[in-house]
Motif scaffolding. Structure first.
Motif, short mmCIF file in Angstrom:
data_model
loop_
_atom_site.label_atom_id
_atom_site.label_comp_id
_atom_site.label_asym_id
_atom_site.label_seq_id
_atom_site.Cartn_x
_atom_site.Cartn_y
_atom_site.Cartn_z
N ASP A 43 1.17 -4.86 13.55
CA ASP A 43 1.52 -4.01 12.40
C ASP A 43 2.37 -4.73 11.36
N ILE A 90 2.63 -2.33 7.12
CA ILE A 90 1.92 -1.97 5.90
C ILE A 90 1.78 -0.46 5.84
N GLY A 91 1.96 0.11 4.65
CA GLY A 91 1.63 1.52 4.44
C GLY A 91 2.69 2.51 4.87
N ILE A 97 -0.76 -12.00 10.62
CA ILE A 97 -0.22 -10.68 10.87
C ILE A 97 0.19 -10.61 12.33
N PHE A 107 0.83 -1.20 0.00
CA PHE A 107 0.00 0.00 0.00
C PHE A 107 0.87 1.25 0.00
N ASN A 108 1.90 1.23 -0.83
CA ASN A 108 2.77 2.39 -0.99
C ASN A 108 2.69 2.98 -2.39
N THR A 131 -1.27 -9.75 2.90
CA THR A 131 -1.09 -9.12 1.59
C THR A 131 0.22 -9.54 0.94
#
Lengths: 409, 409
Positions: free
Chosen positions: B193, B125-126, B190, B90-91, B235
């Motif tokens: 984080d 993520i992100g 997961i 998600f980048n 993901t």
């Protein structure tokens, strides 16, 4: 055995429920499993009462669900018997016999056919149902029937619920005011060894059974079928809607005549469904998830449920962590059409991610403040189409593990 | 940031992993997120190494997954770069650029095309991926490559894993002994984080890429695709299988030549998959679920996963409660064909329910003793057909809530 659980911090007070013409209630302590509290509810309906029902889609339903499904096409109801403490599920032929025994006992005291008596049971699965204890209190129940006992009724059907659940509304049909009141129980899909979400709604409106069924079936979609506590579907979920006709409204000729009634019914269904989430096992936060921009409403709803059922999203909310990475993960695992690079995520109304990446320099302060509250809102926009959906769930806390993972004594 | 978690009580020791011809490893501390530990792995493969891969079905995959999917049809691999601490998910376009930067840096030092360098990232993520930190350690990594560094490799890819995971087997192809060794990471889908289950398997066998891909795709079905910790699909899930050809086995002409190789590969996949469950977040018990008598193998697997993903079944096991009512509920909610009155359920090999009801007078003592152990076995027989399936999960404990629901600092 149910422990004394603290009342949910999300509890709402029991509203005042006026009597409704055509229905009377009585409750009694039959000692099915609990001691020192009422555990059986009898409701009596006036002749001519119509009925609608929706039931669990679990493939291993309890005997009372099978009983209700079988008699529902009759379209009329004279009685309702509900017990707490034993779900009468997975009891084979003995379970069916126990259900029939309860219905016959109620039918005798109410002067109707057993096939006009609806049943619901909630509690332990796989233990023989002591229907004789229900039969033993039936005469006393019949003698005690009274129209104002709504609060008692709401309490008698509780298992591990931490607060009684009820809602009421009025509407007009052809200029005549009618009332719709309902009670529900449920605290997750299952409590310790207990099963079931149950809801019973009564109106004094005169509505044909087929119309009532259509209204109920549509009404449960955005209410009871849009909530989840732990993704586990009970074997006994039951929603029954009874219309006594005592209000004396003119015959319904057209669906449009029922627009106000439908809105009031949907409001009651919505209230009751959210109360079940508010009493979710271990719940400390109510989570509303709005999905927009999906390829269809069905797809939006599935994405919403994937988020709502994600243990990682639910534990993040419990930890007051606006972890949008986990929301992205849940969207992606739903199997529904999604484009990573169009996805947007908001928490508490603040968009944290747009077009597949974090919003640069977004202000985290209002999000952190929102996460500390008890009503959490998550918005997801897929950016693909016009499908929308809304679901509710609660957070996943140590309380859930305490309630469901306690050692058997 | 990952906390120091106690080692899982279900941990297994790291086996001795001999060097495999054609592959060398190096690890380094690039400081991507963790401090004071290696967090980047470089693997170098001999020219002619073939490769197979399977990836997450999550619709929002990380940039490294997209990169690997794109280059996999090339069928050859010269390098592998794995980092822990940042999942590069998600980048947006920056994520794809970061992936390419890592591949290009490795390609320069290894003297190959970037499209021969496979990538995997695991972590937050992100957050923007600091690929420059990987580039900065690349020359040092290349200088340090050595064939025996399997244990270091297994440790460098860990995030919240509480123990390193590896497995090795040998087999013969055309009379020549070949070795298959693999490492994996994953601790639930997961961690705080963090995302991802990753596995990398290397063999010195010479096997064409297409054959390797077919073997891997079939092999992950009963192994990695039959485990679940929390139903949440990462993901970034990635399994890569490299065949260096250094063993010098004769060319494979027929699938039957690979029967022993396939068995050895499947054993490694099985070992690694079960280690991931054994390191499931908060896990204290490994649960094996065998489903028989379903209408098909696919149906059996779905029923098995419905049981394995049920929070109520998992909390019951955590509480050492052989709660077969919850197993019945999970079978029923799976949506697969089931007949309540033919269903049988066993725990620890003792049949507690048959033909839709509890077995009268069954001896609970051995079941209670079984539930106190760390390896729990559940059997379900649908009584409908010949479909069988087996899945594994772990229990759901306070540890899971602690790990995933902790307040952000």
């Amino acid at each position: 055995m149910a422990k004394d659980l603290p009342v949910s911090p999300l509890a709402v007070p029991l509203p005042e429920l006026p009597a409704i013409g055509g229905v009377r209630f009585a409750t009694a302590a039959a000692g099915i499993r609990y001691r020192g509290r009422d555990d059986v509810l009898l409701a009596s309906f006036a002749p001519g009462t119509t009925v609608a029902g929706v039931f669990t889609r679990n493939k291993c339903p309890g005997a009372p669900v099978t009983w209700c499904r079988d008699i529902l096409p009759g379209g009329t109801a004279r009685g309702l018997v509900v017990n707490a403490g034993n779900a009468n599920v997975f009891n084979g032929a003995a379970g069916a016999a126990a259900a029939r025994l309860s219905a016959e006992a109620a039918a005798r005291t109410l002067g109707c056919a057993p096939e006009q008596v609806f049943l619901a049971s909630t509690g332990v699965i796989g233990e023989p149902m002591p229907a004789e204890r229900i039969v033993a209190v039936m005469d006393g129940l019949a003698a005690d029937l009274a129209p104002e006992r709504w609060a008692q009724a709401a309490r008698a059907i509780m298992t591990t619920d931490t607060f009684p659940k009820a809602s009421t509304r009025t509407a007009k049909i052809g200029g005549v005011e009618v009332r719709i009141s309902g009670i529900a129980k449920g605290s997750g899909m299952i409590a310790p060894d207990m099963a079931t979400m149950l809801a019973f709604i009564v109106t004094d409106a005169a509505v044909p059974a087929a119309t009532l069924q259509a209204l109920l079936r549509r009404g449960v979609g955005p209410s009871f079928n849009s909530i989840t506590v732990d993704s586990d579907t009970s074997t006994s979920d039951t929603v029954l809607l009874f219309a006594t006709g005592a209000a004396g409204n003119p015959p319904v000729e057209d669906a449009r005549d029922l627009a106000a009634f439908r809105r009031a019914l949907n409001a009651v269904l919505h209230d009751l469904a959210l109360m079940v989430v508010r009493d979710g096992e271990g719940a400390r936060k109510l989570i509303e998830i709005n999905v927009a921009g999906a390829v269809s409403a069905r797809s939006a709803r599935r994405i919403g449920l994937a988020i709502a059922n994600s243990p990682l999203v639910k534990t993040a909310v419990a930890g007051e962590d606006a972890n949008w990475g986990r929301i992205v993960m849940a969207v992606g695992k739903s199997g529904e059409p999604a484009d990573r690079d169009r996805l947007a995520v908001a928490v508490g109304g603040v968009w944290m991610a747009r077009d597949g990446r974090v919003v640069e320099g977004y202000d985290e302060a209002p999000v952190v403040a929102h996460m500390r509250g008890s009503d959490i809102r998550i918005d997801v926009d897929l950016g693909l189409g016009r499908g929308r959906g809304r679901v509710w769930t609660c957070d996943l806390t140590h309380g859930y593990i305490d309630i469901n993972g306690s050692y058997r004594s």
